[in-house]
Enzyme design. Structure first.
Site, mmCIF file in Angstrom:
data_model
loop_
_atom_site.group_PDB
_atom_site.id
_atom_site.type_symbol
_atom_site.label_atom_id
_atom_site.label_comp_id
_atom_site.label_asym_id
_atom_site.label_seq_id
_atom_site.Cartn_x
_atom_site.Cartn_y
_atom_site.Cartn_z
ATOM 1 N N SER A 65 0.825 -1.208 0.000
ATOM 2 C CA SER A 65 0.000 0.000 0.000
ATOM 3 C C SER A 65 0.863 1.263 0.000
ATOM 4 O O SER A 65 2.013 1.260 0.442
ATOM 5 C CB SER A 65 -0.896 0.027 1.236
ATOM 6 O OG SER A 65 -1.665 -1.153 1.317
HETATM 7 N N1 SAH Z 1 -0.889 -4.857 4.046
HETATM 8 C C1 SAH Z 1 -0.199 -5.184 2.825
HETATM 9 C C2 SAH Z 1 -1.033 -4.804 1.617
HETATM 10 C C3 SAH Z 1 -1.086 -5.953 0.677
HETATM 11 S S1 SAH Z 1 -2.273 -5.865 -0.615
HETATM 12 C C4 SAH Z 1 1.193 -4.576 2.798
HETATM 13 O O1 SAH Z 1 1.531 -3.812 3.706
HETATM 14 O O2 SAH Z 1 1.972 -4.882 1.897
HETATM 15 C C5 SAH Z 1 -3.577 -6.853 0.044
HETATM 16 C C6 SAH Z 1 -3.259 -8.267 0.413
HETATM 17 O O3 SAH Z 1 -4.474 -8.875 0.849
HETATM 18 C C7 SAH Z 1 -2.734 -9.151 -0.727
HETATM 19 O O4 SAH Z 1 -1.525 -9.716 -0.366
HETATM 20 C C8 SAH Z 1 -3.828 -10.196 -0.902
HETATM 21 O O5 SAH Z 1 -3.338 -11.471 -1.271
HETATM 22 C C9 SAH Z 1 -4.450 -10.228 0.483
HETATM 23 N N2 SAH Z 1 -5.807 -10.765 0.531
HETATM 24 C C10 SAH Z 1 -6.834 -10.592 -0.341
HETATM 25 N N3 SAH Z 1 -7.914 -11.268 0.066
HETATM 26 C C11 SAH Z 1 -7.585 -11.888 1.245
HETATM 27 C C12 SAH Z 1 -8.284 -12.738 2.150
HETATM 28 N N4 SAH Z 1 -9.543 -13.112 1.956
HETATM 29 N N5 SAH Z 1 -7.610 -13.168 3.237
HETATM 30 C C13 SAH Z 1 -6.317 -12.826 3.478
HETATM 31 N N6 SAH Z 1 -5.614 -12.037 2.650
HETATM 32 C C14 SAH Z 1 -6.237 -11.561 1.541
#
Ligand code: SAH
Length: 226
Positions: free
Chosen positions: A75
Site C-alpha cells: 500500500s
Molecule cells: N498490508 C499489505 C497490503 C497488501 S495488498 C502490505 O503492507 O503490503 C492486500 C493483500 O491482501 C494481498 O496480499 C492479498 O493477497 C491479500 N488478501 C486478499 N484477500 C484476502 C483474504 N480473503 N484473506 C487474506 N488475505 C487476503
C-alpha cells in the site's frame, strides 16, 4: 507507545534507501495531514525498501503503491499511515489483527508501534516472503495462511482490526472479533470506487461508522493459494 524497532546497520540502507530519504517521506506525510507522531516515527524507522523487490527499492520512499507480485501491491505510505493513525485515535490498543499481510510492511509498522500483531494472508508465497523479512528485522509478528474473511478466532477479541483489501461490504466475522471500544479500519467498495471506513464497536454490540477517505485497494478474495 514508543517504537521498539532498533535497526541493524546493514539494513539501515544507503543512497536512495537511506535514513535521509525516509525522513523526507515522513515530512511529505506530515504535509499531507498525518499528525500522529508515533505513526510518523514508525514510518521513519521501518525500512520500506526491504519490503519490495530489489529492482524497486529505489522507489520505496515515493508515496505510492508498488507491485509485490501475484497481482498484489504494497500500500501507499500515506494510506498505511492514515489507517494506522485511525486505529490509534482515542484508543490504546494492545492487540491488532491485520487481514492481507502482503509484503508485511503494514504489519511491521504496527509492530514498530509496540502492538501485538496477528496477520492473515491468503497467498502462501507472499506470506513466506513477508515472514522472512519480518524475522530478519527481528519483529515478532504472528501470522497465518488462511482466508482472512473468517478472521482469526483463536486470539479474538482484538483491540483493533485493519483490513488491507477491499470488499463490497464489511465482513461480519471481523466485526464479531473486534473488542468493545476498538476500531476497525477497512476499504469498502468495488473495483472502481472504494471508501476507507472506520468502525467503532459500542458496548451494546452495535457499531459507529465514519468515512475517512476515498482509496484504491486490491480486492479481498475468497479461498487460499499456495
Ligand atoms: N498490508 C499489505 C497490503 C497488501 S495488498 C502490505 O503492507 O503490503 C492486500 C493483500 O491482501 C494481498 O496480499 C492479498 O493477497 C491479500 N488478501 C486478499 N484477500 C484476502 C483474504 N480473503 N484473506 C487474506 N488475505 C487476503
Amino acid at each position: 507507545m514508543t517504537p521498539r524497532l532498533r535497526l541493524q546497520p546493514e539494513v539501515a540502507g544507503q543512497g536512495m534507501t537511506s535514513q535521509r530519504v525516509r525522513d523526507r517521506l515522513v515530512e511529505r506525510l506530515r504535509e499531507s495531514g498525518i499528525r500522529d507522531e508515533n505513526v510518523l516515527n514508525a514510518v521513519r524507522t521501518v525500512p520500506r525498501h526491504l519490503f519490495v523487490d530489489e529492482a524497486l527499492a529505489m522507489r520505496a520512499y515515493e508515496d505510492t503503491a508498488l507491485p509485490i507480485g501475484h497481482s498484489q501491491t504494497i500500500s501507499q505510505p500515506w494510506v498505511v499511515a492514515r489507517m494506522t493513525e485511525a486505529l490509534l485515535l482515542d484508543a490504546s490498543p494492545r492487540t491488532v489483527l491485520e487481514i492481507g499481510t502482503g509484503s508485511g510492511y503494514q504489519a511491521a509498522i504496527l509492530a514498530a508501534l509496540g502492538l501485538e500483531v496477528y496477520t492473515v494472508e491468503r497467498i502462501g508465497d507472499l506470506l513466506r516472503q513477508a515472514r522472512k523479512r519480518l524475522r530478519q528485522l527481528g519483529m515478532n509478528v504472528r501470522s497465518k495462511h488462511d482466508d482472512g474473511r473468517v478472521g482469526w478466532a483463536e486470539h479474538a477479541p482484538y483491540d483493533a482490526i485493519i483490513v488491507t483489501a477491499a470488499a463490497p461490504a464489511l465482513v461480519g466475522a471481523l466485526i464479531d472479533q473486534l473488542a468493545v471500544g476498538g476500531h476497525l479500519v477497512a476499504p469498502v467498495g468495488g473495483a472502481s470506487s472504494q471508501s476507507l471506513l472506520k468502525l467503532t464497536k459500542r458496548a451494546d454490540g452495535g457499531v459507529d461508522e465514519q468515512v475517512l477517505a476515498p482509496v484504491v485497494f486490491v480486492p479481498l478474495l475468497s479461498g487460499t493459494l499456495d
